[in-house]
Design a protein around this motif. Structure first.
Motif: not given
Length: 266
Positions: A149-153, A215-220, A228-238
């Motif tokens: 699961a993922v959320a902002h805060n 909108s948060a999913i588009r941001l992710l 250049g990597s996505t924010y999602l890739s950063m959250l999951t360690g690439g």
């Protein structure tokens, strides 16, 4: 016909009829076996897809973005009045989101007696919430399909969601607010609306869960300005697939966030 001839003919007819019955029974059995084989293939295919997602054998992952609108900040005293959960698919190798909305559920919750005088999000009233109930069954099924699961805060949303579905407390949570070094990318605020404006993403109706999740999913799925990597890739360690260490770390971070958010409840 002599009695002996009649007896022989009778025996032959009995044998023929018996063969017909056996043939009919065999055909029926074959149809049942074919039906069972079709069902077995369906179950095996479904199970294989689930195992691929769980074990990381598939290159496609699935996340569950959740946002809640509540009557306050205390999960044991305040309540959720609106919740949106959206399943999204992404490439585990690149972190790119390939389907922003596999399935979306938005539920409303009637106000409890204790919450009847609380301030509500824009567009919601006690009358519009009357008789409504968030489906724990739907949320539980969506959680079973997600890697995390993922959320902002995330600590905030998790603390409320697990009041509805206890299973939420046992799955990995990623936090787009604390898990991404926004300041390193030049953003002075971690507030979702500020980050959306900084990326040129329309926020829709602010502080309504449906718009916030979309909108948060588009941001992710956006790429950061440095690597250049996505924010999602950063959250999951690439890698997209969470390792056991990352899962444990996400739990620790969520617990720490809950302590900071609700120090008087510890």
């Amino acid at each position: 016909y002599t009695p002996e001839r009649i007896r022989i003919l009778s025996n032959q007819e009995a044998i023929r009829q018996s063969g017909a019955v056996q043939s009919s029974g065999t055909a029926s059995l074959q149809r049942q076996m074919q039906s069972q084989m079709i069902e077995l293939r369906r179950v095996v295919s479904s199970t294989a897809k689930s195992l691929n997602r769980v074990t990381g054998n598939s290159s496609i992952g699935r996340g569950l973005f959740i946002d809640t609108e509540t009557t306050g900040l205390r999960p044991l005293k305040d309540q959720v009045v609106e919740l949106t959960a959206t399943l999204f698919d992404y490439n585990k190798k690149t972190g790119k989101i390939i389907n922003e909305a596999v399935r979306t559920y938005t539920g409303l919750q009637a106000l409890s007696f204790r919450s009847r005088h609380q301030r509500l999000p824009p567009g919601l009233t006690a009358d519009s919430l009357a008789g409504k109930a968030i489906s724990a069954t739907v949320l539980r099924r969506m959680m079973q399909q997600a890697d995390f699961a993922v959320a902002h805060n995330a600590p905030f949303d998790k603390s409320f969601v697990q009041q509805i579905v206890p299973q939420a407390g046992r799955m990995p949570w990623l936090d787009t607010m604390r898990g991404i070094p926004w300041r390193e990318f030049g953003f002075t605020s971690r507030a979702q609306q500020d980050l959306l404006r900084g990326h040129g993403i329309s926020s829709g109706t602010a502080h309504r869960s449906g718009s916030d999740v979309a909108s948060a999913i588009r941001l992710l799925g956006s790429s950061n300005i440095l690597g250049g990597s996505t924010y999602l890739s950063m959250l999951t360690g690439g890698s997209g697939a969470l390792s056991p260490q990352q899962q444990s770390l996400s739990v620790v971070r969520s617990m720490a966030g809950e302590i900071r958010s609700n120090p008087h409840q510890i």
